[in-house]
Design a protein around this motif. Structure first.
Motif, PDB file in Angstrom:
ATOM      1  N   LEU A 137      74.796  29.142  36.562  1.00 40.61           N
ATOM      2  CA  LEU A 137      74.766  27.745  37.014  1.00 40.61           C
ATOM      3  C   LEU A 137      76.001  27.015  37.162  1.00 40.61           C
ATOM      4  CD1 LEU A 137      71.093  26.736  35.919  1.00 40.61           C
ATOM      5  CD2 LEU A 137      71.730  27.254  38.019  1.00 40.61           C
ATOM      6  N   PHE A 138      76.725  27.414  35.943  1.00 38.74           N
ATOM      7  CA  PHE A 138      78.121  26.415  35.434  1.00 38.74           C
ATOM      8  C   PHE A 138      79.148  27.240  35.569  1.00 38.74           C
ATOM      9  CE2 PHE A 138      74.707  24.736  32.573  1.00 38.74           C
ATOM     10  CZ  PHE A 138      74.410  23.487  33.009  1.00 38.74           C
ATOM     11  N   CYS A 179      69.061  33.434  28.866  1.00 37.10           N
ATOM     12  CA  CYS A 179      69.762  31.848  29.011  1.00 37.10           C
ATOM     13  C   CYS A 179      70.984  32.034  29.312  1.00 37.10           C
ATOM     14  CB  CYS A 179      69.361  31.308  27.755  1.00 37.10           C
ATOM     15  SG  CYS A 179      67.546  31.139  27.217  1.00 37.10           S
ATOM     16  N   THR A 180      71.822  32.992  28.794  1.00 39.09           N
ATOM     17  CA  THR A 180      73.382  32.974  28.970  1.00 39.09           C
ATOM     18  C   THR A 180      73.591  33.316  30.322  1.00 39.09           C
ATOM     19  OG1 THR A 180      73.443  33.458  26.746  1.00 39.09           O
ATOM     20  CG2 THR A 180      75.372  33.805  27.962  1.00 39.09           C
ATOM     21  N   THR A 227      73.816  30.687  22.597  1.00 40.18           N
ATOM     22  CA  THR A 227      73.798  30.377  24.088  1.00 40.18           C
ATOM     23  C   THR A 227      75.002  29.250  24.418  1.00 40.18           C
ATOM     24  OG1 THR A 227      71.758  31.141  24.538  1.00 40.18           O
ATOM     25  CG2 THR A 227      72.836  29.972  26.390  1.00 40.18           C
ATOM     26  N   LEU A 228      74.919  28.372  23.782  1.00 40.19           N
ATOM     27  CA  LEU A 228      75.957  27.361  23.966  1.00 40.19           C
ATOM     28  C   LEU A 228      77.347  27.742  23.399  1.00 40.19           C
ATOM     29  CD1 LEU A 228      76.433  24.441  24.957  1.00 40.19           C
ATOM     30  CD2 LEU A 228      75.573  23.548  22.766  1.00 40.19           C
ATOM     31  N   MET A 242      78.858  29.909  26.106  1.00 41.04           N
ATOM     32  CA  MET A 242      79.218  29.239  27.131  1.00 41.04           C
ATOM     33  C   MET A 242      80.398  28.283  26.995  1.00 41.04           C
ATOM     34  SD  MET A 242      77.677  30.162  29.726  1.00 41.04           S
ATOM     35  CE  MET A 242      77.904  28.738  30.669  1.00 41.04           C
ATOM     36  N   ALA A 279      72.684  30.538  32.712  1.00 39.51           N
ATOM     37  CA  ALA A 279      73.727  29.340  32.526  1.00 39.51           C
ATOM     38  C   ALA A 279      75.229  29.661  33.056  1.00 39.51           C
ATOM     39  CB  ALA A 279      73.916  28.783  30.895  1.00 39.51           C
ATOM     40  N   SER A 338      69.371  29.205  20.945  1.00 41.89           N
ATOM     41  CA  SER A 338      69.725  28.244  21.898  1.00 41.89           C
ATOM     42  C   SER A 338      71.361  27.730  21.586  1.00 41.89           C
ATOM     43  CB  SER A 338      69.032  26.972  21.732  1.00 41.89           C
ATOM     44  OG  SER A 338      67.642  27.028  22.073  1.00 41.89           O
TER      45      SER A 338
END
Length: 377
Positions: free
Chosen positions: A292-293, A285-286, A31-32, A35, A289, A28
């Motif tokens: 989406l962002f 997940c990346t 991934t953050l 981003m 994300a 997690s």
């Protein structure tokens, strides 16, 4: 290098549960981190000093490790001159790696960064074989090859989008080449240093937090020297250390430091391959994300490459029964009776020859009686 009995630690169910939890946290946070590093850019460039971000990340990890060490009742602060010298190697190398990650993210997008970064799993398998003598089975090597195939498939999106201007595509290809070159350096440096750090973490009985303190101390020293060399701190610096920092830059610092803490735990209680595989779980997940962002499209090669890598992950850990180890040919000769157990070879003819040589120089072939076990000439 001597090893602790980490097998005994890994067999404890709470330890295995915490290892899986840390792996999920690493998935997690990585991934953050990818981003946040992308979102911290302004007009396609970082408005802050990249080395200062890595320096603050090392300080964050050092403060956390010192706090966790203080919470231990009887911390083991074992060290030798050799262990300190070993801590200096990855401490300095990871400083270079952290800065190269920023360079790679400058030229490639976040999903490509994650996918290219997972090529280090193949390099980690090779480094483990060379440095640790860790032999993988045929099924596990095949899983690593599937991972390489998935990463290569994901790169087809740069050449598969053929509807843009040729001028723009040529400039994009040149920047992507620099990004891929930086990613290759990151792959081999991360793989070799990951295995080397695993040797350091398991090579002495010191507390994991005390080991981290040693690693992060040298990382801070290396970043500080780099900032002085580039005149980014000191009397000749044009701006302050925190100049240009925004919200996402601060998130990048914290997430990068959190990734380092999670990685050290996995290297101590699992292995380097588990560490690098856990980061591969961040790929889907990346991609989602970034869509989406950041509005980055999820292309078919991206989906296919991520899917192949997930299949590789499952196959590496759960597909071993498809490639069982080859059975050695068993000796079909009957086992000797209890009276002949002194013969380690298990052969009746050799046992009789051994017994007959005491009486006669000539050895006669013998068989074993089925009734009393005595040899019959």
């Amino acid at each position: 290098l001597f090893y602790l009995d980490h097998h005994q630690m890994m067999t404890r169910s709470p330890q295995r549960l915490s290892t899986v939890t840390v792996a999920l946290v690493l998935m997690s946070v990585s991934t953050l981190q990818a981003m946040a590093a992308t979102l911290s850019k302004r007009d396609g460039a970082y408005p802050y000093k990249v080395i200062s971000a890595t320096l603050l990340s090392e300080m964050f990890k050092l403060i956390c490790s010192m706090g966790l060490l203080a919470l231990e009742r009887h911390p083991n602060m074992y060290w030798t001159q050799r262990s300190v010298m070993m801590a200096a190697v990855p401490g300095l190398a990871y400083q270079v790696l952290n800065n190269l990650n920023f360079v790679t993210l400058y030229f490639v997008d976040a999903p490509t960064f994650q996918i290219l970064g997972n090529l280090k799993i193949v390099a980690t398998g090779i480094a483990g074989l060379v440095l640790l003598g860790r032999h993988l089975t045929k099924g596990k090597w095949l899983a690593l090859m599937l991972l390489t195939l998935g990463a290569a498939t994901s790169q087809l999106k740069s050449s598969g989008c053929g509807g843009g201007d040729e001028e723009e595509s040529s400039s994009m290809s040149s920047t992507r080449t620099l990004g891929y070159a930086s990613a290759v350096v990151c792959v081999f440096l991360s793989a070799s240093m990951g295995v080397f750090t695993e040797m350091f973490m398991k090579g002495n009985p010191a507390s994991i937090h005390f080991q981290n303190i040693q690693l992060y101390f040298f990382g801070i020293a290396a970043n500080f020297v780099a900032l002085l060399y580039r005149d980014e701190i000191g009397p000749n610096a044009e701006t302050s250390l925190l100049h240009g920092f925004n919200f996402w830059a601060c998130v990048t610092v914290v997430t990068n430091g959190s990734c380092g803490l999670a990685v050290s735990f996995l290297l101590r209680y699992a292995d380097s391959i588990a560490k690098t595989y856990s980061t591969s779980l961040a790929i889907p997940c990346t991609s989602v994300a970034a869509y989406l962002f950041l509005g980055q499209p999820i292309t078919a090669p991206n989906v296919l490459g991520s899917g192949v890598m997930l299949v590789s992950l499952a196959y590496f850990y759960f597909g071993e029964h498809l490639f069982p180890p080859s059975k050695q040919k068993d000796d079909s000769s009957p086992k000797p009776p209890p009276c002949c157990d002194d013969d380690p070879s298990g052969s009746s003819s050799s046992s009789s020859a051994k017994g007959g040589s005491d009486k006669n120089s000539m050895v006669l072939p013998t068989t074993v009686s089925a009734t009393n076990g005595e040899p019959i000439k």
